[in-house]
Design an enzyme around this catalytic site. Sequence first.
Site: not given
Ligand code: B30
Ligand code: ZN
Length: 251
Positions: A62, A90, A92, A194
Amino acid sequence: QELSWSYFGGTGPDHWGPICTNGKYQSPIDIIPEDTIKVDLGSLKFMRYDYAYEGKLLNNGHTVQITLSGVPLLLSGGGLSSTYQLEQMHFHWGAEHTIDDHRDALELHLVHFEKKYGNVSTAAHYKNGVVVIAVLFRLADEDNKDLDAIIEATDLVGAHWVGPSITKIGHKIIPQLLLPKDKTSFYRYEGSLTTPECHETVTWFIFTEKLTISVDQWSVFQRLESPHGPLSFNYRPTQPINGRKIYHHLL
Ligand code: B30
Ligand code: ZN
């Protein structure tokens, strides 16, 4: 399951699930500077962002995600009522936040969790659990030397997709160098992750000063492979503001 969503077609943003679809506080957004509320939120305080850290870079299909080793890096101020710890950074390509509908080439996210929750996955389920600092990069003629080690590592993990791929970054990373010099001007608003599951627990800070990236450097991100083919872009479309207040902190 981890790779069940993408940025295109039948697994794209229109199919990301209930919070993403029905939420009223989603990210990213288009920021209209004229419509922001000018306030003194207090300056952001970055602790230990000025040291050099060993880092690893992961292509998870991703994005490319960087994690640093060693001591916790801490963030406070900016009107936050507690201290947050950096978990990962990270990118985008194709910025996610637009300014007056202008989309920059790249957006860096520095993802923090409120300390008491221990990690982002837990914090993402609680109000005010997560803080993301966003840095916009515009295209320029010259390479950004501060991105060189990251670009080099990205090139290494960009090959044919056989699953998530990780590499050690060849030079130490000084996170401060990935932030603009002027940390006194930023936007702040309440939004979401996001990506799925788009939890609405994120306080967003977007610096107004932009950094630069060359076309050559940027094209390395565009070549990254994912399970769905080349990850030529990985930004989510902007979401409705629904009356949210967008603050602009100025000194
Ligand atoms: S962002 O910075 O908004 N692009 C995550 C971190 C930062 C961004 C997007 C995603 C992330 O940690 N994703 C993993 C999420 N997981 C675990 C969690 O948060 O527990 C999957 C999910 O299910 O959303 Cu609920
Ligand atoms: Zn992000």
